[in-house]
Design a protein around this motif. Structure first.
Motif, short mmCIF file in Angstrom:
data_model
loop_
_atom_site.label_atom_id
_atom_site.label_comp_id
_atom_site.label_asym_id
_atom_site.label_seq_id
_atom_site.Cartn_x
_atom_site.Cartn_y
_atom_site.Cartn_z
N SER A 91 0.75 -1.42 -0.04
CA SER A 91 -0.02 0.04 -0.04
C SER A 91 0.96 1.23 0.16
CB SER A 91 -0.81 -0.05 1.04
OG SER A 91 -0.17 0.09 2.48
N ALA A 92 2.19 1.32 -0.04
CA ALA A 92 3.19 2.23 -0.20
C ALA A 92 3.82 2.37 -1.51
CB ALA A 92 4.01 2.16 1.27
N ALA A 101 5.24 10.00 1.55
CA ALA A 101 3.97 8.99 1.63
C ALA A 101 3.00 9.47 2.57
CB ALA A 101 4.48 7.62 1.88
N ILE A 102 3.26 9.98 3.54
CA ILE A 102 2.40 10.50 4.60
C ILE A 102 1.53 11.80 3.90
CG2 ILE A 102 2.19 11.61 6.78
CD1 ILE A 102 4.61 10.09 7.75
N ALA A 103 2.35 12.59 3.54
CA ALA A 103 1.74 13.92 2.63
C ALA A 103 0.81 13.57 1.56
CB ALA A 103 2.69 14.97 2.51
N GLU A 104 0.88 12.54 1.15
CA GLU A 104 0.61 12.36 -0.27
C GLU A 104 -1.36 12.56 -0.19
OE1 GLU A 104 0.51 8.61 -3.85
OE2 GLU A 104 0.69 8.25 -1.57
N PRO A 137 10.51 3.13 1.35
CA PRO A 137 10.20 1.79 2.29
C PRO A 137 11.15 0.71 2.01
CG PRO A 137 8.39 2.88 0.53
CD PRO A 137 9.56 3.61 0.61
N HIS A 138 12.18 0.43 1.16
CA HIS A 138 13.01 -0.72 1.15
C HIS A 138 13.84 -0.26 2.11
CE1 HIS A 138 15.16 2.28 -1.68
NE2 HIS A 138 16.07 1.39 -1.11
N GLU A 139 14.14 0.83 2.72
CA GLU A 139 15.08 1.15 3.71
C GLU A 139 14.45 1.17 5.20
OE1 GLU A 139 17.59 4.26 1.11
OE2 GLU A 139 15.79 5.02 1.84
N VAL A 140 13.66 0.64 5.28
CA VAL A 140 12.69 0.43 6.67
C VAL A 140 12.15 -0.75 7.02
CG1 VAL A 140 12.55 3.08 6.82
CG2 VAL A 140 10.68 1.51 5.81
N SER A 141 11.88 -1.10 8.22
CA SER A 141 11.33 -2.32 8.58
C SER A 141 9.71 -2.39 8.32
CB SER A 141 11.43 -2.71 10.00
OG SER A 141 10.83 -1.58 10.83
N ALA A 148 4.10 4.75 9.35
CA ALA A 148 4.19 5.66 8.30
C ALA A 148 2.85 5.75 7.53
CB ALA A 148 5.14 5.64 7.24
N CYS A 149 2.21 4.43 7.34
CA CYS A 149 1.00 4.38 6.82
C CYS A 149 -0.17 4.72 7.73
CB CYS A 149 0.74 2.66 6.42
SG CYS A 149 1.79 2.32 4.95
#
Length: 226
Positions: A91-92, A101-104, A137-141, A148-149
């Motif tokens: 979903s990200a 992503a948060i501001a989208e 996204p690929h840089e976080v768990s 963030a979602c």
């Protein structure tokens, strides 16, 4: 009041996934929707959030029937919902930094001027520092991405929050942290929360009431693919 009245829904002209399901959610109420995998609860959650058009039945928001689905829903109805899904990586947008992503949703609704303020409010609330906000996204768990979602789901200050198995992929500490954020938002805003899951213990501790799938008057037509 959010009302689902006799909802039947499916995909691609196949057999319905959900048949005849009805559910109500009052402002400020947290309702748990409990059911096994494949029963149709994720499909019903998508219908509730105006993301999937039902084959039959009605979604009613504060006495007004839904007048469209996804991007065709009127803005005042579409933006009344915040949605958090089970798998944050699906979903990200992988190209966006977490801050973007948060501001989208703010950009999409022409509220760019609110972005700095909302990021300052939400990032510490969900446990994201500046370093994490700058990552993709690929840089976080999974847990960091789900934080963030959640911030993205809250950024428009929704009146209804749909949490579809939002903690299924998370460890116990992250689960507790995210549920605490949702509950804090519910208390402060008076938003209604629909929490979908198969963990009875979690839902009964979290929600004001928990509704089993059989209590909806619903029948499963095929495996839930939502």
């Amino acid at each position: 009041m959010l009302e689902l009245r006799d909802i039947t829904a499916g995909y691609d002209r196949g057999a319905p996934v959900v048949r005849g399901a009805s559910l109500t959610l009052a402002p400020g109420e947290a309702v748990g929707l409990l059911g096994p995998s494949g029963c149709g609860k994720s499909t019903l959650a998508r219908v509730a959030a105006l993301l999937h058009r039902p084959d039959a039945g009605t979604v009613v928001l504060d006495g007004t029937p839904a007048r469209g689905w996804r991007h065709r829903a009127p803005r005042e109805q579409r933006t009344a919902f915040g949605v958090l899904f089970q798998q944050p990586r699906l979903s990200a947008d992988p190209r966006l930094r977490l801050a973007d992503a948060i501001a989208e949703p703010l950009r999409a609704t022409g509220r760019k001027d609110q972005i700095p303020t909302r990021l300052r409010e939400l990032a510490p609330l969900v446990g994201l520092g500046d370093d994490l906000l700058a990552r993709r996204p690929h840089e976080v768990s999974d847990g960091q991405l789900q934080r963030a979602c959640l911030a993205r789901a809250l950024v428009l200050r929704p009146r209804w929050l749909i949490c579809d198995e939002m903690t299924a992929m998370l460890d116990a500490s992250t689960t507790a942290a995210l549920v605490a954020v949702v509950e804090s938002y519910r208390r402060e805003s008076g938003a209604g929360v629909l929490a979908v899951g198969h963990d009875r213990t979690l839902l009964e501790r979290w929600c004001d009431r928990t509704v089993g799938w059989a209590e909806l008057g619903a029948a499963t037509g095929m495996p839930d693919v939502a």
